[in-house]
Design an enzyme around this catalytic site. Structure first.
Site, PDB file in Angstrom:
ATOM      1  N   TYR A   1      33.345  19.816  17.906  1.00 41.16           N
ATOM      2  CA  TYR A   1      34.376  19.210  19.019  1.00 41.16           C
ATOM      3  C   TYR A   1      33.858  20.737  20.028  1.00 41.16           C
ATOM      4  CZ  TYR A   1      38.976  18.819  21.123  1.00 41.16           C
ATOM      5  OH  TYR A   1      39.926  19.050  21.833  1.00 41.16           O
TER       6      TYR A   1
ATOM      7  N   SER B   1      40.480  22.321  25.181  1.00 46.27           N
ATOM      8  CA  SER B   1      40.816  22.717  23.687  1.00 46.27           C
ATOM      9  C   SER B   1      41.156  24.183  24.085  1.00 46.27           C
ATOM     10  CB  SER B   1      39.844  22.106  23.479  1.00 46.27           C
ATOM     11  OG  SER B   1      40.360  22.564  21.685  1.00 46.27           O
TER      12      SER B   1
END
Length: 400
Positions: free
Chosen positions: A268, A255
């Site tokens: 996350y 990400s």
């Protein structure tokens, strides 16, 4: 002669020259002996490949060629024909080489050439990015193995691929369950003689501030379980197979958050950063087995995973098809990293001015509050403000 030839063929362009005195300055015999070590040869090949230089060139760096036309001149004596000056015809020869003889002309660099007939295991393939990537791979002649929890959605994806003339296989598995991963790999390898490509796309995202997570430590545990432990368990379980068959390519979908560290994504981002770090270490160990990795720092993509955060409805995002193109490029070119300029800027900015970046991100923390879903509530009226939309457009792709 080679330098003069290139100079004449491409004048007035710059020609890169290697001063032989630099080579002569090296200790006699030492570099030659060192380069005979297999490990250093592999390093040399990797460095040269990044610049598009064939490894064979190094053997001729110290060569001093001479252009000699005496034999030709003697053969033409008395004929009235003379050898022309090199600059008058060099460009014609060079043009012919580039159009007809250059070996690079015949290398297949297409995505179809990279995946045709290859078997690719894709996780999270029942929807979103994974589904889009599987369809593109199948359309190019690859054979995707579709992995996700939902068997019904996997069958829908498989049918879409087959309706378009492709081939696909489905495997239902819970990648947060390590025993399920063992069973998945066993079943896959019993059905297929090899797996050439692994795309670790499945993931879980949680957007919640640390202040609201004090009594929700399980958020961190379940995010790590899928995004980190599940991913590396799958790679490690397939590793003996990859090594035995002589290699494979692994694509890890990370990400942009691992580069920019946006607030409210501590669970996350930590899980993706752990995967990134593991990959960097493991890649150096297994490259000798022909196993390579590409890490994709994916920007914000409109998938079911971001649906609970309603303000994202007004934010600029990439489509699953655009994200799938990044995966296809990772498979085709096998670079170490694919990302965005904004993600790279985030990494550089934090390395140079970490305190300033903290203040910028704290401003974003105040501009983008916790969502109703993060607070355990429902708010159908929740919408993004103009201030939020402006900042989201300014930093397109970042998970705010």
């Amino acid at each position: 002669m080679l330098n003069e030839f290139a100079k004449a063929a491409h004048a007035p362009q710059m020609v890169m020259r290697i001063d032989k005195r630099l080579i002569d300055a090296l200790p006699t015999g030492v570099m030659g002996m060192a380069m005979k070590l297999p490990q250093l040869r592999d390093v040399r090949k990797a460095v040269l490949a990044d610049f598009g230089i064939p490894d064979e060139v190094i053997e001729h760096v110290a060569l001093t060629p001479q252009f000699d036309t005496r034999d030709t001149a003697r053969a033409l004596a008395g004929s009235g024909i003379e050898v022309p000056e090199l600059p008058t015809y060099a460009h014609t020869l060079w043009d012919y080489y580039e159009r007809k003889l250059d070996p690079d002309l015949y290398k297949d660099r297409s995505f179809e050439g990279a995946v045709n007939g290859k078997v690719a295991l894709i996780t999270g393939a029942s929807s979103g990015i994974g589904k889009a990537a599987a369809k593109k791979l199948a359309a190019a002649g690859g054979i995707p193995l579709l992995v996700a929890r939902s068997a019904d959605k996997l069958e829908e994806t498989k049918k879409e691929i087959e309706d378009e003339g492709g081939t696909a296989y489905t495997y239902s598995a819970d990648l947060s369950d390590l025993d399920s991963i063992e069973s998945l790999v066993e079943e896959v390898l019993s059905d297929h003689p090899r797996v050439d490509i692994l795309v670790n796309n499945a993931g879980r995202s949680i957007r919640r501030s640390v202040a609201l997570s004090l009594d929700r430590f399980h958020d961190y545990e379940r995010t790590m379980q899928l995004n980190y432990f599940g991913t590396i368990k799958l790679i490690m379980t397939l590793y003996p197979h990859f090594k035995e068959q002589g290699g494979a390519h692994v694509v890890n979908v990370s990400s942009i958050g691992a580069q920019t560290s946006p607030p409210r994504f501590s669970a996350y981002v930590a899980s993706k950063a752990a995967m990134d770090a593991w990959t960097k270490v493991a890649a150096s160990e297994v490259v000798g087995d022909g196993i390579t990795f590409t890490t994709i720092h994916m920007p914000l993509v409109r998938t079911p995973m971001i649906a609970p955060t309603k303000i994202y409805d007004a934010f600029p995002t990439s489509t699953p098809e655009e994200a799938a193109d990044m995966i296809c490029e990772a498979i085709r070119a096998k670079p170490k990293h694919i990302g965005t300029r904004l993600g790279t800027f985030g990494e550089v900015a934090y390395a140079l001015q970490p305190k300033a970046v903290d203040q910028i991100l704290h401003t974003a923390y105040r501009v983008f509050p916790d969502s109703a879903a993060a607070k355990g509530k429902k708010d159908p009226e929740e919408k993004a403000s103009m201030e939020q939309i402006a900042m989201a457009n300014l930093m397109k792709g970042v998970h705010w």
